[in-house]
Design an enzyme around this catalytic site. Sequence first.
Site, PDB file in Angstrom:
ATOM      1  N   THR A   1       0.840  -1.198   0.000  1.00 19.31           N
ATOM      2  CA  THR A   1       0.000   0.000   0.000  1.00 19.31           C
ATOM      3  C   THR A   1       0.878   1.251   0.000  1.00 19.31           C
ATOM      4  OG1 THR A   1      -0.191   0.168   2.421  1.00 19.31           O
ATOM      5  CG2 THR A   1      -1.764  -1.263   1.284  1.00 19.31           C
ATOM      6  N   GLY A   2       0.337   2.312  -0.575  1.00 21.18           N
ATOM      7  CA  GLY A   2       1.092   3.563  -0.643  1.00 21.18           C
ATOM      8  C   GLY A   2       2.415   3.374  -1.350  1.00 21.18           C
ATOM      9  N   SER A   3       2.377   2.725  -2.522  1.00 25.16           N
ATOM     10  CA  SER A   3       3.631   2.298  -3.154  1.00 25.16           C
ATOM     11  C   SER A   3       3.962   3.027  -4.443  1.00 25.16           C
ATOM     12  CB  SER A   3       3.581   0.786  -3.412  1.00 25.16           C
ATOM     13  OG  SER A   3       2.370   0.395  -4.023  1.00 25.16           O
ATOM     14  N   THR A   4       3.420   4.221  -4.624  1.00 22.99           N
ATOM     15  CA  THR A   4       3.749   4.977  -5.835  1.00 22.99           C
ATOM     16  C   THR A   4       5.083   5.716  -5.704  1.00 22.99           C
ATOM     17  OG1 THR A   4       2.453   6.881  -5.084  1.00 22.99           O
ATOM     18  CG2 THR A   4       1.331   5.271  -6.480  1.00 22.99           C
TER      19      THR A   4
ATOM     20  N   GLY B   1       8.637   6.570  -2.683  1.00 16.11           N
ATOM     21  CA  GLY B   1       9.283   6.373  -1.389  1.00 16.11           C
ATOM     22  C   GLY B   1       9.542   4.928  -1.004  1.00 16.11           C
ATOM     23  N   ILE B   2       9.414   4.651   0.298  1.00 17.54           N
ATOM     24  CA  ILE B   2       9.666   3.317   0.830  1.00 17.54           C
ATOM     25  C   ILE B   2       8.727   2.304   0.179  1.00 17.54           C
ATOM     26  CG2 ILE B   2       9.479   1.896   2.918  1.00 17.54           C
ATOM     27  CD1 ILE B   2      10.418   4.381   4.505  1.00 17.54           C
TER      28      ILE B   2
ATOM     29  N   SER C   1       7.706   3.142  12.590  1.00 18.60           N
ATOM     30  CA  SER C   1       8.730   4.194  12.549  1.00 18.60           C
ATOM     31  C   SER C   1       9.444   4.232  13.888  1.00 18.60           C
ATOM     32  CB  SER C   1       8.075   5.560  12.282  1.00 18.60           C
ATOM     33  OG  SER C   1       8.983   6.618  12.495  1.00 18.60           O
TER      34      SER C   1
ATOM     35  N   TYR D   1       1.322  11.915  15.032  1.00 19.61           N
ATOM     36  CA  TYR D   1       1.933  10.933  14.137  1.00 19.61           C
ATOM     37  C   TYR D   1       2.562   9.797  14.932  1.00 19.61           C
ATOM     38  CZ  TYR D   1       5.512   8.927  11.039  1.00 19.61           C
ATOM     39  OH  TYR D   1       6.315   8.067  10.330  1.00 19.61           O
TER      40      TYR D   1
END
Length: 264
Positions: free
Chosen positions: A13-16, A18-19, A141, A154
């Site tokens: 997920t969120g893989s467009t 960065g990490i 994190s 956060y």
Amino acid sequence: MKIDLSGKTALVTGSTLGIGFASAKGLAEAGAAVVVNGRSQDTVDAAAARLKEAVPGASVQGTAADLGTAEGCEALVAAVPACDILVNNTGIFGPQDFFETPDSEWTRFFEVNVLSGVRLARAYLPGMAERGWGRVVFVSSESGLNIPADMIHYGFTKTAALSIARGLAKRMAGTGVTVNSVLPGPTLSEGVAAMLKEEQARTGQTLEETARAFVMANRPSSIIQRAATTEEVASMIVYAASAQASATTGAALRVDGGVVDTIA
């Protein structure tokens, strides 16, 4: 050690960027069929094309869904009914003083950073258990242990991810499914680069030099004394997703450059 994930499907997920993108690339290089996810179809399509170019012959599917909502998670599960590897990477961050952070922002961070992983784990883990093999990685994190005073909203979400991953590992005991957290420290992703752009322009330093100065000013306990690369973090995620990591579960795997000052 050769990691071979042939025949496995990995959803990141969120893989467009960065990490997330680095993890998708690492998993594809190991032979997994990869599902790239982001909020907009344009960015997903661009990331999928970039991944296919970087890893010729890779099996790549792109699915757009806003995972900050229950409806978005349901849409993703409808498009991708099963996976063998789930990397819960999607997340948002940003500094804001505690006394100026409204309820709506706490809720938004919780929905995106915590509930997205909860909802997807709830959807995919039963199938993994039925097949007798699965890997779930929550991208937490070092801020989940070392709560930033300027990003309390956060930090608490990353602590929550640690708790959920540990509890889920126990819940999946004996099934062949492992659940772990990976804890990056300061990492030179596109988001961090954008955050440092103004300072870089002011000093005339390279991006890497600017990032190093930022790390030493804000995370002086760093042992590597620089920002990690997204590929360095992705390497830990790929390992946690591998067959070789079969005895690693319920763990908080730190890729923090030694920022958290503890030997445990």
